[in-house]
Write a protein that holds these residues in place. Structure first.
Motif, PDB file in Angstrom:
ATOM      1  N   VAL A  63      -5.866   5.768  -6.237  1.00  0.00           N
ATOM      2  CA  VAL A  63      -4.585   5.155  -5.884  1.00  0.00           C
ATOM      3  C   VAL A  63      -4.201   4.071  -6.885  1.00  0.00           C
ATOM      4  CG1 VAL A  63      -3.277   3.887  -4.135  1.00  0.00           C
ATOM      5  CG2 VAL A  63      -4.910   5.639  -3.423  1.00  0.00           C
ATOM      6  N   CYS A 103       0.827  -1.208   0.000  1.00  0.00           N
ATOM      7  CA  CYS A 103       0.000   0.000   0.000  1.00  0.00           C
ATOM      8  C   CYS A 103       0.858   1.253   0.000  1.00  0.00           C
ATOM      9  CB  CYS A 103      -0.934  -0.008   1.216  1.00  0.00           C
ATOM     10  SG  CYS A 103      -2.183  -1.298   1.151  1.00  0.00           S
ATOM     11  N   TYR A 113     -13.158   4.385  -4.606  1.00  0.00           N
ATOM     12  CA  TYR A 113     -12.267   5.505  -4.301  1.00  0.00           C
ATOM     13  C   TYR A 113     -10.799   5.070  -4.355  1.00  0.00           C
ATOM     14  CZ  TYR A 113     -16.393   8.065  -2.707  1.00  0.00           C
ATOM     15  OH  TYR A 113     -17.598   8.704  -2.642  1.00  0.00           O
ATOM     16  N   PHE A 114     -10.498   3.913  -3.759  1.00  0.00           N
ATOM     17  CA  PHE A 114      -9.123   3.432  -3.783  1.00  0.00           C
ATOM     18  C   PHE A 114      -8.678   3.168  -5.216  1.00  0.00           C
ATOM     19  CE2 PHE A 114      -5.850   0.167  -3.730  1.00  0.00           C
ATOM     20  CZ  PHE A 114      -4.966   0.657  -2.782  1.00  0.00           C
ATOM     21  N   ASP A 115      -9.558   2.557  -5.997  1.00  0.00           N
ATOM     22  CA  ASP A 115      -9.250   2.246  -7.388  1.00  0.00           C
ATOM     23  C   ASP A 115      -8.984   3.515  -8.187  1.00  0.00           C
ATOM     24  OD1 ASP A 115      -9.007  -0.265  -8.746  1.00  0.00           O
ATOM     25  OD2 ASP A 115     -10.678   0.289 -10.037  1.00  0.00           O
ATOM     26  N   ASN A 168     -13.767   0.676  -2.429  1.00  0.00           N
ATOM     27  CA  ASN A 168     -12.964   0.128  -3.517  1.00  0.00           C
ATOM     28  C   ASN A 168     -12.948   1.064  -4.721  1.00  0.00           C
ATOM     29  OD1 ASN A 168     -12.371  -2.132  -2.016  1.00  0.00           O
ATOM     30  ND2 ASN A 168     -13.867  -3.452  -3.008  1.00  0.00           N
ATOM     31  N   LEU A 175     -10.411  -4.005  -1.530  1.00  0.00           N
ATOM     32  CA  LEU A 175      -9.416  -4.157  -2.593  1.00  0.00           C
ATOM     33  C   LEU A 175      -9.687  -5.360  -3.496  1.00  0.00           C
ATOM     34  CD1 LEU A 175      -6.112  -3.320  -0.661  1.00  0.00           C
ATOM     35  CD2 LEU A 175      -7.835  -1.780  -1.592  1.00  0.00           C
TER      36      LEU A 175
END
Length: 264
Positions: free
Chosen positions: A75, A14, A70-72, A68, A173
């Motif tokens: 980031v 991460c 937002y992370f995708d 997921n 994730l």
């Protein structure tokens, strides 16, 4: 590799992603917080077939689905896009081949668990052929020799022996899953790290942790690079339910025994 090191590798992955993002590999995405479509409720589609999947933790799952996204968007995909920009397609294909070859260990173990003798021999043949002639999986001569790839995992093995999928579950994730498939993922991960610990391929380098972290991080980037799915780009106002339904149906078909199949 100890459990502590596994956790350290996950955290390092991460941090590496965040470092790549802040270091300039990030590519601006068009999505903004205000552009996330609303998630419709199941009551609006209760008469549709995709509403049949058992999802008692829907509130939690929808929250993780958004996480997921937002992370995708902010980031993972920027890192993947940076990787695709700076890495030639030829190299990308070699990296994918390398990790495909490593995954044959998981495929082989689960073919054995399912007592599929012919498939197990084929998978073993693929691994040996691609590990040698294919230079560690960088190339895939096994397919040209007629040794087809059989993708297996312990979630499929559980389903093959009659275990129900259980409630639907969205993992951080990893995305869509179920109680059965999450258990299978844990078993596959344990087997993989058990073999890795026994083999200890980087133990003599003096930089085992750093190399392992790099290998794990690149594997995660490669896996996302090969997936075309993008959250909230389907155009469906009920995307969550469609993803849930298609995932469930796909896994049920993959894990079910085929009574008409010839015995091995």
């Amino acid at each position: 590799m100890t459990r502590c090191n596994v956790i350290r590798i996950s955290l390092a992955t991460c941090f590496l992603s965040l470092a790549l993002l802040s270091g300039g590999c990030a590519i601006t995405t068009s999505a903004t917080l205000s552009e996330v479509p609303p998630m419709h409720t199941i009551e609006e589609f209760k008469d549709q077939r995709f509403a049949e999947v058992y999802d008692p933790w829907e509130g939690f799952n929808r929250s993780i689905y958004r996480f997921n996204y937002y992370f995708d968007s902010y980031v993972f995909l920027p890192v993947v896009q940076g990787y695709e920009e700076i890495t030639p397609v030829f190299v990308q294909d070699r990296v994918s081949g390398f990790y495909n070859n490593l995954s044959e260990i998981r495929n082989l173990s689960n073919s054995l668990f399912q007592l599929k003798g012919k498939e197990s021999l084929t998978t073993l043949g693929r691994f040996v052929t691609n590990s040698t002639i294919g230079i560690g999986g960088l190339f895939d001569p096994a397919t040209r020799f007629g040794l087809d790839r059989h993708v297996q995992d312990f979630g499929k093995t559980l389903g093959y022996w009659g275990a129900g999928s259980g409630p639907y579950l969205v993992l951080p994730l990893f995305g869509p899953s179920s109680v059965r498939d999450t258990s299978g993922l844990a078993v596959d991960t344990g087997i993989t790290y058990g073999i890795y610990t026994a083999a200890a391929p980087f133990s003599g380098t003096g930089h085992s942790f750093e190399i392992s972290t790099g290998v794990t991080s690149l594997e995660a980037v490669d896996m996302r690079h090969r997936q075309s799915f993008r959250y909230f780009e389907s155009g469906y106002p009920f995307e969550y339910y469609m993803v849930r339904f298609f995932y469930h149906q796909k896994r049920e078909l993959e894990s079910a025994r085929n009574p008409d199949a010839p015995s091995e």
